[in-house]
Structure formats: C-alpha cells, structure tokens
Design an enzyme around this catalytic site. Structure first.
Site, PDB file in Angstrom:
ATOM      1  N   CYS A   1      -2.911   7.542   5.545  1.00  0.00           N
ATOM      2  CA  CYS A   1      -2.840   7.216   4.114  1.00  0.00           C
ATOM      3  C   CYS A   1      -4.151   7.551   3.420  1.00  0.00           C
ATOM      4  O   CYS A   1      -4.192   7.660   2.210  1.00  0.00           O
ATOM      5  CB  CYS A   1      -2.476   5.755   3.910  1.00  0.00           C
ATOM      6  SG  CYS A   1      -3.317   4.654   5.040  1.00  0.00           S
TER       7      CYS A   1
ATOM      8  N   GLU B   1       0.891  -1.168   0.000  1.00  0.00           N
ATOM      9  CA  GLU B   1       0.000   0.000   0.000  1.00  0.00           C
ATOM     10  C   GLU B   1       0.917   1.203   0.000  1.00  0.00           C
ATOM     11  O   GLU B   1       1.617   1.474   0.975  1.00  0.00           O
ATOM     12  CB  GLU B   1      -0.861  -0.051   1.265  1.00  0.00           C
ATOM     13  CG  GLU B   1      -1.924   1.021   1.306  1.00  0.00           C
ATOM     14  CD  GLU B   1      -2.129   1.529   2.723  1.00  0.00           C
ATOM     15  OE1 GLU B   1      -2.349   0.726   3.637  1.00  0.00           O
ATOM     16  OE2 GLU B   1      -2.026   2.760   2.903  1.00  0.00           O
TER      17      GLU B   1
END
Lengths: 509, 509
Positions: free
Chosen positions: B282, B245
């Site tokens: 994020c 990710e």
C-alpha cells in the site's frame, strides 16, 4: 430570487426585533470558507494562537453588557444565567490558551533508529497538525458557550484551525456581535478577519459541510438536524470527521436505599435539575428510575411539591414551545401514564414544568412506550417506578447512548456496601459521564471532562467540552529520516520548547 | 440454497488447493458476533490481555513452519518474506502487550474539585474504556501482519475489544490456522474462544459491519471495497467508527539537485521499492516527480536498467493479475506516455514490472491523465518529468490523500540550503508519513509510527500501525463525584498501578 432575510426574534413576545442579515448563498459560503482557508497560516504559531484566545476572552468580557443584553433579548435566558455563561465562555477560551502553551496536545513521539526491532525502526518523529477549516454549528440553548465563541470554536482555534460558524437562528444578532469581537481580537495579533467566518441559513449549513475545503465539523443540536449533516459529511467524495452532539435522555437511577434515606432531598434536587434553564439543557435528566413503594412515593411527593412551585418560563423559540406542548401531550396520553404535575402551555408565550410517572415494566419491551425513551426538550421528566432489580436492568438495557448517567446511592452503598459498584458498571456502557449522588446539569470545563457518549449522544467518541476537545481538529503526521535542519522545531531532540513528549519510549514531562 | 464453498487457491497455478470452509450466513455472523460480545468481560483485566498477546506471539512462532508453508501456498509471497512478516506480527503483538502493561493509553485524567473555576469543577476522573466488538477486515497483501493476527486485531485486543475477523479470500486456509492459534492462546488464559471470531464471504462482511453489537471496524484494502463498508458503517441506525486504509499513490519528489548528485542511486532505490513484494504494498511509490533534463534522464536510465533486471512475479490472485495487466495497458495507451520498461503479463501466471514516463504538465489539469493519479496495484510506477517548480507544485496540488510522501534532496538541501523545508511543508498536507531520502516501503512498528493519511489513504485520522493504533478502539468515560470505594482502581488517587496520568493539571509519568 431575493436573499432570505434573517430576523432576530424576541421569544418573550414572538415579535421580530430586527433584520440582522440575509441567508448566505452557496457563493457566499464559498467565499467565507476560502477566506478561512487562507487564514490558516496565521494560526501556525502557537504563541500567536494562545495570545489570540486570551485577547478574545478579554474583549468578550469588555463587551459584556451589550452582549448579555442582546443575548437575553433573543433567548430569554435571563441576564444572570447569560452573564455566567459568558464568564464560562471566557474561562474556556483561556483554558484552551493554556493548553496551547503547554503543548502536550501535539502528542510528540520520537523514535531514534533501532536496528534490534522487527523490522528495524528508522528515525521517526510524530506530532499532530491542524486539519484545516472547521465548520461549527451553533446550539440554540447556549448562545455563548456552544456558539460563535464556544467550545468548538475555542478548541478549533487552539488546534490551529480557522472556523466558519453556522449561526443558530435563535440568536443571529448575538452571533454577529460575537463574531465581530473575535475578529477584533484576531486583528490585534495580525490574524486576518477570515479566521472566524459566520454564515446564516439552513441551506448555507448544508453547503458548508459539503465544501471541499472544510476539513471537519462540530455540531450541537437535535438528532434530526445533526444526523442529516453527519450523513452529508459521510457522503462527501472525501468524507470528513463530524463531531456532533445530538441528543440524550440522561437516565437517573435512584436505589431503594437512597430513596429510603433521603427521598425528599432527591426529589427537590431532581426538580431543580430538570427545570434549570427551563429544561433546555442537553444533560437534563429525562428519565428517572425510582423504586415503587413508600420511599419512592415520598420522592414523587417531594418532586411534585418542588415542580409545582416552579414558575412558567419562556423557551428559546416558539417552535420549541409548540414541540414541547405537543410532545408532553402525546406522552401523557399513553395509558397508565400519570402526571402529578402536568407540563404544557403556560401563558401565551411560556410553558409550565411538569413530570410524568409510569410503571417501569411498560418500558421493558418495544412498543408505544418507547416514546418515553426519547428526549423531550423542555422542563419535563419521566419517573419510571421499578418493582425490582430485574425491571431496573430491563429498562437500562433498552436505552440508547447518553451524555450522562447518574445513580443516587445511600450512604452505605456509597461506602461500598450493596450494589453500588455493580450499578456503576451497568451505567458505564450507556454514557460518557457517570455521576454518583449528583445531577448532570452543569458541565464543568476541566481537563478530565468528557461531554460525549454513545450515539446519539455523539456521532464520534470525542468530547465537545474539556481539554481533550482539541484532539478533534488534528491529525498525526510522522517524519521519517528528516535531517535535523529541516525538522519542525517541535520534533528536534533538544526540545527547546519544553514539550511533554514520548522520547524513545520514555515519557518526558 | 447450499452454502457457497470457500476455496484456498494457489496463485502460482490458479488451481484450487482445498475447500477451507463455507461462506457464513447472516445467522452465523450473528452467532459469531454474539460470542465475541460475550467474551469481552474476559478481557477486562489488563494483565490477562498482555499475557494473552504474548502467548499468542509465542504460539504463532511455535507454529511458524506450517503457517509460512500455508501462507506461501496461498499467496506466493515466498518463505523469506513471509517468515519476516510473521516475525513482525509477533513483534507487534508483544509491542501491544507492553503498551497494555504501561497503561498510558488509558489516558487517565483526574481533577479534584476546584471552586475557583468558572463554573466550579467537581471531582472528575476520566479514562478510556473499550468500545466493544471490533470487526477486522483482512488485507490480501499481508497475510500475517494485516490479517487475523495483524495490527487491527492486536490493537483491538490490547484495548480490551474482542474481534470478529472477515478473512481475505486470498488466504482462507491460513486465516483458519491463525485463528486457531489465537484461540489456543486465549484458552491458556481462560479466555473463551469467541474472543477471536472468523467469518468468510463477501456478504458476511457486510452483515458484520451492520451488526448492532459490532462497535467499530478496521479495514485494509481497496478504495471501492473500503468505501462501500465505510458507507454501510455510517448508514447504520447507530453509526460506528470505521478505520479504513483504502489506497495511496505515495508520491516521491526528486529535486534537481538530488538527481544531479546521485541519479543512479535514486533510480536503483526506486526500482527496489516499487517492485518489492511484486509491487503489492500500500506504500509502493506510484508517482515519481523527477526533473526534466540531463540529471533526470540519468535517473530514468538507472531505473530502466534496474527494472529490466527484475524477474517476473506472481500476484496474490488472478483477478489482481487481470486488473494489473488491464490497468497498465490503459495507462500506457495515453498519448505521449512512454514505457521505457513495459509492465504487463509475464508467463501464464506472472506479471513483469515496468514503469511509465509522462510530462508533468499533462497532470496539471483535470482530464484523461487523471488515471495516472490513481493507484495501480502491482509492480508499476509513473515517472512524471517536471520542467520547473511551478509544474511540480501544480501536480502536488492535484493529489488526493496519501499514506506517504517522499522527497529526495541533495546533501546541501538536506543541510537546510535551498527549498528542502519548503517542499516538506508542501508534502505534509498530502500524507500521514513524510520521508526524506528514503523509500516508503517498509512500515516500522514503533510508538511514533503513523500509517494513515488524508482520504482515501484512510477514512479517519487514525493509524493502523504503531502504538497509537490502540486509540481507535476506545472511548473516554468520566466519573463525577464517585466515592473512592466505588472508583475503578485506575482512577484512585493512590495510583497503585503506577499509571502515567494527568493529575490536577500536572503530568505524572
């Protein structure tokens, strides 16, 4: 520069049959990919997709005679095998239509808000959406089932993804014919022709995997070709999933007790499996671990008799024939390797089947004998004779990943006595399909099928045959807090489509 | 050469707290991976796995005070947030324990022989097996939930895979403490300590992903670091799955009608989301598409007021602080970019939140403004003002992949009037999670969760949060023709374990 011609070649004579097309330029690849991308909305409706897949099967069957004739002229696989392969291909298209209708592959999961969770759960509704245009690289050895209308295409269309197929140079004329049938079937359902693109040429294949609008790729072929494309897919600015089936040795273990019980039957079965389709299956048994001693000798004798009786056959192309002849010669030259039946050149255009024997201990450590642990495409196998379980285990520990691993057990071992379960556990890490008392050739199209395995068998953990192959071309999306009125119908509480789903933890089917 | 020391550093002062360890050499990485590999058999029993995960949660809770204190000293995230994150982490471990017990993730599919299929189907029984040792790369910004005992570790252990964690240099002391708790929990169930390995050091991280016995990797971090490791995973002789990710802009669209209806609430909500955790999520909204005109002006005004009121905060480390200050300065220098609240340096160790505004048309074509389409880690967002739908669509078409995409709709649009459904359809290709009238910060642990998205949000189609995260660490195997006596108990007809499965086409739950 003039465009390179694409010729259809008769492998029985090595002669050119006709010029089918020219190799696609980068610009032509771009146009083809864009047309596929534009066609994706036409696949959004699941009912249209399944109807399209069924019509494609119907129309392939209707065109059977011409397709089989062209396929045979280009591949020399023979009308019986090719008729069967076409039937398999149509069965597969219909199987995916059934999967589309059922809808379990959408993997719907719904969570209503839950304030007791840590952190609290909002309204979450997840399913899978198609990735986009899929590049399909056809195989040489399955002109129907792993080519233009094969498993990659069928599963991609089932997922809602248009495809651009890179035709295999061994059957370009058939590829054009099949693509036309698919496009005719698409037209019946108002789907634009661009939904199935077709390009020819090595460079076009590279352009394809690098095209920004290509979202995933499926490949069946060699380790060298597949790895180069895998590397290109991984090196893109935005890497894409590359599901490649590259190569497999497909080890077979014969226990001492199995050989003692039925050496002759095993030898004959092995001969049939390794020479089927002139040894041109990715699941051909390429390494057989047979016991040293009398029972193993009987097995080798039986294999010798059966393979000696096998007629010479035509490989898919002359490059393969050259590689086979060179490959078996290089292997046979290794010290203390014997050839009870010598494989190699047959007549001018054929090859003859054979096999090699070697002491298993030679394979236990890195060295020149590693060549025997590499796949050799064509009708040849290596029988490694082991003295004891330690040698057997030593060879197994050195194997790369495989599509299949097989063990032949005695009746008592199959009933749970002896080391059967232990051997199964040892074979499981090596392969994606593990067989007992069978042969790996013949890959059924079924929900439970898994045609894949640790690298180099595949470049991913996915399968290219069977119901779950559709998963390769989808990605999950979750909707959070989306009002009922705006939700895709698949994600609404009422479940008017009757989809199998996980609903607040409960599995609904 | 002396081993490089690993220091725990206090980001509130920039001072070293203590030397925690030394960076692992290649040989130490090898020893750690081998120990993990040896521990895999101890995870074979699902009941042991789920019990281990629950004990781990219990013992992390028991050690809470010390863990939160150390975490706060190393990350400055504050005890409230860290206590919540630890609770989330324990909830997650227990959620995976529940998934292990239920067994649906084994994906059992059984086909009995069917002679009517083309080709005939033999007895096929498929489920999923663990891949092997998983390398876990910890995140800076979630010292609990995406680190040593975080989602990658929990899902890998649930799958039956031992882990080797590469500690994040921002919290090495906490990493050691958490690893010890996990190993104590393992010992309770007779699982060797090697089941959770821990290494420090950049080079050790590279060694790890290249180790032949490492079978897969999970990563949470930057595009640069993640891509380098992804490339290394793909370049291995046998490539492995790399679930990374990497980065996300998390676009938010505000419709004209939504702004007209509740500009002030949206502005305040946005301020809360973009400054939460000092902007170190994020899923922080990094680009907001707001309408030009009066309603949009009200939104900007509300955002200005709320962000101005935000206190300066400490970032996870001083390198991040430097990058943030440089990053916002570079963006603010672009012509016609305004800063209603200027982000940048606060006191010596802090940063202050702010945001930029720009005309959306500047983002419609490649050029200097592309910088505004790159994630800037920390408390800043970009508000792009669009004149019409064409401009809005133009910016959306230029976005890379995202973890989330959000739209704020008016009440009427949410009820299905206007362009709501259309905008949702436009956002879906951009992200793995699509929200209406919410904020992307806050990622619930739930069966339906999907925390992933098109590259660079993730390097695969998988999720790192939620029930399906366990799928990343497994591969299917099918057994063909295996006698009942030798079958794994999960694959026998009788289903004594009560597993959800597909049995001859029927879904059994």
């Amino acid at each position: 520069m003039a465009a390179a011609p694409v010729w259809s070649v008769d492998p029985r004579t090595g002669k050119q049959r006709e010029q089918v097309a020219v190799e696609a330029t980068a610009q032509e690849v771009d146009v083809t990919v864009r047309a596929a991308h534009e066609a994706r909305a036409s696949l959004a409706d699941r009912a249209v997709r399944s109807a399209f897949l069924r019509t494609a099967a119907d129309q392939l069957e209707a065109a059977k005679d011409g397709l089989v004739e062209t396929a045979d002229a280009e591949t020399a696989l023979g009308p019986v095998r090719l008729t069967g392969e076409l039937a398999r291909t149509c069965y597969q298209l219909r199987a995916f239509a059934g999967i589309v209708d059922e809808g379990a592959f959408l993997d719907v999961i719904i969570n209503h808000p839950d304030a007791t969770a840590t952190p609290p759960i909002p309204d979450l509704r997840r399913y899978k959406v198609p990735l986009g245009v899929v590049a399909v690289y056809s195989a040489s050895n399955f002109p129907f089932a792993f080519s233009v209308a094969g498993g990659d295409t069928a599963s991609a269309l089932a997922a809602g993804c248009p495809v651009v197929v890179k035709a295999h140079p061994d059957h370009p004329a058939l590829s054009e014919l099949v693509a036309k049938v698919l496009r005719r079937a698409a037209a019946v359902h108002g789907i634009p022709a661009g939904v199935v693109g077709l390009v020819h040429g090595f460079e076009a294949g590279v352009e394809l995997v690098e095209h920004p609008l290509v979202a995933a790729a499926g490949f069946t072929g060699s380790v060298r070709g597949g790895r180069a494309l895998f590397d290109a897919a991984a090196a893109r600015p935005a890497p894409i999933p590359f599901h490649g089936e590259l190569g497999s040795l497909n080890p077979v273990v014969i226990t001492e007790a199995a050989a003692a019980e039925r050496a002759e039957a095993i030898g004959a079965g092995l001969a049939g499996s390794m020479t089927l389709g002139v040894g041109q299956f990715c699941v051909k048994p390429g390494l057989v671990l047979a016991p040293a001693g009398a029972a193993g000798d009987r097995l080798v004798k039986s294999l010798t008799d059966a393979v000696s009786d096998t007629e010479a056959g035509v490989l898919l192309d002359h490059r393969m024939r050259d590689n086979f002849i060179a490959g078996v010669a290089e292997r046979a030259e290794l010290a203390e390797v014997e050839t009870p039946v010598t494989p190699g050149a047959g007549s001018q255009h054929t090859v003859s089947a054979g096999f090699l024997t070697v002491a298993a201990e030679k394979l236990a450590a890195e060295g020149a004998y590693d060549l025997l642990l590499e796949e050799c495409f064509g009708p040849v196998t290596v029988v490694a004779r082991y003295e004891d379980e330690g040698e057997l285990r030593g060879v197994l520990s050195r194997l790369p990943g495989n599509l299949t691993a097989t063990v032949h057990l005695s009746s008592e071992e199959a009933d749970g006595e002896g080391r059967g379960a232990e051997i199964l556990a040892e074979l499981t890490p090596l392969a994606g399909r593990v067989l007992v008392n069978g042969w790996p050739t013949g890959v059924a199209v079924a929900a439970a099928q898994h045609h894949g395995g640790p690298y180099p068998a595949t470049t991913s953990t996915s399968t290219s045959v069977g119901g779950t192959a559709v998963e390769r071309w989808m990605r999950p999306v979750v909707y959070q807090g989306v009002p009922e009125a705006l939700l895709p119908v698949e994600l609404r509480d009422e479940n008017s489509l009757g989809l199998p789903r996980r609903f607040d933890g409960r599995l609904e089917r």
